[in-house]
Design an enzyme around this catalytic site. Structure first.
Site, short mmCIF file in Angstrom:
data_model
loop_
_atom_site.label_atom_id
_atom_site.label_comp_id
_atom_site.label_asym_id
_atom_site.label_seq_id
_atom_site.Cartn_x
_atom_site.Cartn_y
_atom_site.Cartn_z
N HIS A 1 0.84 -1.21 0.00
CA HIS A 1 0.00 0.00 0.00
C HIS A 1 0.87 1.25 0.00
O HIS A 1 0.63 2.19 -0.76
CB HIS A 1 -0.92 0.00 1.24
CG HIS A 1 -1.93 -1.09 1.23
ND1 HIS A 1 -3.27 -0.87 1.30
CD2 HIS A 1 -1.78 -2.43 1.14
CE1 HIS A 1 -3.92 -2.02 1.25
NE2 HIS A 1 -3.03 -2.99 1.17
N ASP B 1 -6.89 -9.90 -0.80
CA ASP B 1 -7.70 -9.78 -2.02
C ASP B 1 -7.08 -10.53 -3.19
O ASP B 1 -7.54 -10.42 -4.33
CB ASP B 1 -7.78 -8.30 -2.39
CG ASP B 1 -6.40 -7.78 -2.69
OD1 ASP B 1 -5.47 -8.11 -1.93
OD2 ASP B 1 -6.20 -7.08 -3.68
N GLN B 2 -6.00 -11.30 -2.93
CA GLN B 2 -5.29 -11.92 -4.04
C GLN B 2 -6.20 -12.85 -4.85
O GLN B 2 -6.07 -12.94 -6.08
CB GLN B 2 -4.06 -12.67 -3.51
CG GLN B 2 -3.02 -11.71 -2.95
CD GLN B 2 -2.13 -12.36 -1.90
OE1 GLN B 2 -1.94 -13.57 -1.86
NE2 GLN B 2 -1.57 -11.53 -1.04
N GLU C 1 3.77 -3.92 -11.60
CA GLU C 1 5.20 -3.86 -11.92
C GLU C 1 5.57 -4.86 -13.02
O GLU C 1 6.37 -4.59 -13.90
CB GLU C 1 6.01 -4.13 -10.65
CG GLU C 1 5.89 -3.00 -9.64
CD GLU C 1 6.41 -3.37 -8.26
OE1 GLU C 1 6.43 -2.48 -7.40
OE2 GLU C 1 6.76 -4.53 -8.03
N ASP D 1 -6.62 5.12 3.38
CA ASP D 1 -6.76 3.72 2.98
C ASP D 1 -7.97 3.07 3.67
O ASP D 1 -8.63 3.69 4.51
CB ASP D 1 -5.46 2.98 3.39
CG ASP D 1 -5.07 1.90 2.39
OD1 ASP D 1 -3.87 1.67 2.21
OD2 ASP D 1 -6.00 1.30 1.79
N HIS E 1 1.93 -13.92 -6.38
CA HIS E 1 0.78 -14.19 -5.51
C HIS E 1 -0.44 -13.36 -5.93
O HIS E 1 -1.47 -13.42 -5.28
CB HIS E 1 1.14 -13.86 -4.06
CG HIS E 1 1.46 -12.40 -3.87
ND1 HIS E 1 2.20 -11.65 -4.77
CD2 HIS E 1 1.12 -11.54 -2.88
CE1 HIS E 1 2.30 -10.43 -4.34
NE2 HIS E 1 1.65 -10.31 -3.22
N ALA F 1 14.13 -8.30 -1.54
CA ALA F 1 14.74 -8.32 -2.88
C ALA F 1 14.38 -7.04 -3.62
O ALA F 1 13.24 -6.55 -3.50
CB ALA F 1 14.22 -9.51 -3.65
C1 LIG Z 1 -1.89 -4.29 -2.65
C2 LIG Z 1 -2.24 -5.36 -1.66
O1 LIG Z 1 -1.38 -5.36 -0.53
C3 LIG Z 1 -0.61 -6.50 -0.16
O2 LIG Z 1 0.62 -6.32 -0.83
P1 LIG Z 1 1.87 -7.33 -0.90
O3 LIG Z 1 3.05 -6.73 -0.23
O4 LIG Z 1 1.50 -8.67 -0.45
O5 LIG Z 1 2.11 -7.46 -2.46
P2 LIG Z 1 2.18 -6.38 -3.58
O6 LIG Z 1 0.88 -5.70 -3.75
O7 LIG Z 1 2.72 -7.09 -4.74
O8 LIG Z 1 3.26 -5.27 -3.10
C4 LIG Z 1 4.59 -5.65 -2.75
C5 LIG Z 1 5.52 -4.49 -3.01
O9 LIG Z 1 6.72 -4.70 -2.30
C6 LIG Z 1 7.83 -4.83 -3.20
N1 LIG Z 1 8.70 -5.91 -2.71
C7 LIG Z 1 8.18 -6.97 -2.01
C8 LIG Z 1 9.03 -7.95 -1.52
C9 LIG Z 1 10.43 -7.85 -1.75
O10 LIG Z 1 11.24 -8.68 -1.36
N2 LIG Z 1 10.89 -6.78 -2.45
C10 LIG Z 1 10.05 -5.81 -2.93
O11 LIG Z 1 10.50 -4.84 -3.57
C11 LIG Z 1 7.21 -5.18 -4.55
O12 LIG Z 1 8.04 -4.70 -5.62
C12 LIG Z 1 5.88 -4.41 -4.49
O13 LIG Z 1 6.10 -3.06 -4.84
C13 LIG Z 1 -1.34 -7.79 -0.47
O14 LIG Z 1 -0.55 -8.59 -1.34
C14 LIG Z 1 -2.61 -7.63 -1.26
O15 LIG Z 1 -3.05 -8.85 -1.80
C15 LIG Z 1 -2.32 -6.67 -2.34
O16 LIG Z 1 -3.30 -6.66 -3.36
#
Ligand SMILES: C[C@@H]1O[C@H](OP(=O)(O)OP(=O)(O)OC[C@H]2O[C@@H](n3ccc(=O)[nH]c3=O)[C@H](O)[C@@H]2O)[C@H](O)[C@H](O)[C@H]1O
Length: 479
Positions: A27, A390-391, A374, A125, A366, A349
């Protein structure tokens, strides 16, 4: 000054917008992207979160720092909330309700800030459903900035009298969706989230209530979405809630460029390995900042990757913070047998840089929407394996739009096999017969990666925010 001059003066006056995201990187990252786009237009943004979260956000481009202020509000402690846990990534799934309890206690801090700062808008939010009456009392316009898709938001109940009481009720499109759609949860997905999201969690409420309170209470609904992707859902949302629904675009992050590599040791090591791989050969595997597979899931995913015989880079979350006691481990000998072909990274990562690397050919994800954005702005085809939140709705939407390949699972318990993982991966990234997903990903780049279109969405949002401000000023003058 005549009213025309006053009006044009008001129009030119820059906005002050407060952004208040939920304590999750999925978020905070898109909220920060919007902050940058609004700041590029000369408006001032106050980004409100807790100290550790703000310290862990990506750095701002220097030219935007005069326009974006970070407001750190210490997170009040609540029983059962682990020390230093300030985001969902810092604690096990079953303790997230305590983070929501603490988040609710930010009310005092943000009220004091809003009262002193008197901004034009606060965009919040789904978790800040309690903010609407506070902002209204302070004469501050209040918007719900949803990073969830319009199709996911339509799943909630516009009337507030929810007839759905059992998990099965959430496995079909709601009755208020007037067109054919299969956007819904699968049974195993509902069962996983039912208590917290629907029945109510330890914080005393449910995510369903939070969403519906925001959807009904806000002056304006800003949705991370675009009419190119889901026009029917954006229209339905406006009909259901009878208020302005403003798509803000998918908020794709600005892609990294060469100069970004210098100081990041972790990235330089990863890049060194990726550079050795053939172009378009490596599957990137990552499940967001929250999801952590259980041991059975981890074993099947790992052995599926092994059976696929594809090179892979896996960003694997083994623990959700220091208090996570559920131990999961890779199968015996897996890393030795896949050495040279695969890498497992168990720390944070640099996902966007990895997805941008030319060796990447697909993304086992996921379905977290920020990751989906992205990937698709970079034409990376999606193989989907959901875990929580919400996945399930995102995955069913992507399946309906033929934008992602879901790994086959048992509808009741969500179990899947290593063979299904291997088959799905090879179908999407290798099989010549089925270039469908790769072609679709190329097509979607135009939707998710079009910066001109993204800028148009933000221009429209700013105009709406200004327009509403004019009404608020007129009302204030009338009183
Ligand atoms: C919106 C909502 O919030 C949550 O976000 P969540 O963190 O799980 O996943 P992403 O929305 O992909 O957001 C993850 C964000 O963290 C970044 N990242 C994550 C892990 C890592 O090792 N390195 C990174 O850069 C990634 O690039 C992205 O920007 C829930 O999933 C929900 O289902 C989703 O729809």
């Amino acid at each position: 000054m005549d009213s025309q001059a006053l009006r044009s003066k008001q129009d030119d006056a820059k906005l002050h917008i407060v952004l208040f995201p939920w304590l999750a990187f999925g978020h905070m990252i898109p909220y920060l992207e919007l902050a940058k786009l609004v700041a590029q237009r000369g408006h001032h943004v106050s980004f409100v979160s807790t100290p550790r979260n703000i310290d862990r956000l990506p750095k701002l481009p220097p030219n935007l720092t005069p326009f974006i202020s970070f407001v750190k509000i210490p997170l009040p402690h609540v029983p059962n909330l682990p020390e230093n846990a300030e985001a969902t990534t810092d604690l096990p799934e079953n303790k997230v309700p305590f983070l929501k309890q603490a988040y609710n206690l930010l009310e005092e801090g943000i009220t004091g800030f809003l009262d002193a700062a008197a901004p034009d808008w606060v965009l919040h939010d789904f978790t800040a459903y309690w903010l609407v009456p506070i902002a209204t009392k302070l004469g501050i316009a209040c918007g719900f900035l949803s990073i969830f898709t319009a199709s996911a938001l339509c799943f909630f109940n516009p009337s507030g009298q929810d007839h759905r009481t059992e998990p099965e009720d959430f496995t079909v499109a709601p009755k208020w969706v007037p067109f054919p759609s299969r956007v819904a949860f699968r049974y195993f997905e509902v069962v996983k989230i039912f208590n917290n999201a629907i029945a109510g969690d330890a914080s005393g409420t449910s995510d369903m209530h939070r969403f519906e309170a925001c959807l009904r209470g806000c002056d304006l609904l800003a949705v991370r979405s675009c009419t190119e992707l889901e026009p029917e859902w954006l229209r339905l949302l406006e009909q259901l809630y009878q208020k302005p629904v403003v798509p803000v675009g998918q908020l794709p992050p600005i892609l990294p460029h060469g100069g970004d590599d210098d100081e990041d040791e972790t990235w330089l090591e990863i890049k060194g390995w990726l550079d050795k791989q053939a172009g378009g050969s490596v599957v990137y595997v990552a499940f967001g900042s929250e999801a952590k597979p259980n041991q059975t899931e981890l074993t099947e995913i790992a052995l599926g990757l092994e059976q696929s015989e594809l090179p892979f880079f896996w960003a694997l979350k083994l623990k959700r913070g220091p208090c996570d006691i559920e131990v999961i481990q890779l199968p015996e000998g897996f890393e030795e047998r896949t050495k040279g072909r695969g890498v497992v990274c168990t720390s944070w990562a640099p996902q966007l840089k990895i997805l941008s690397h030319p060796s990447i050919c697909g993304f086992l994800s996921h379905s977290g929407w920020t990751s989906v954005v992205e990937a698709l702005q970079l034409e990376r085809p999606l193989i989907l394996l959901t875990f929580l939140a919400d996945q399930g709705l995102n995955a069913s939407f992507l399946r309906e739009k033929k934008m992602g390949c879901l790994i086959p699972r048992n509808e009741e318990d969500g179990s899947f096999t290593r063979e299904a993982v291997a088959r799905s991966l090879r179908l999407v990234v290798v099989e010549e017969g089925d270039k469908f997903y790769r072609d679709k990903a190329k097509e979607m780049r135009a939707v998710f990666g079009d910066r001109d279109r993204q800028n148009q969405y933000v221009d429209t949002l700013v105009s709406c925010l200004k327009e509403h401000r004019r009404h608020v000023h007129k009302a204030a003058r009338a009183n």
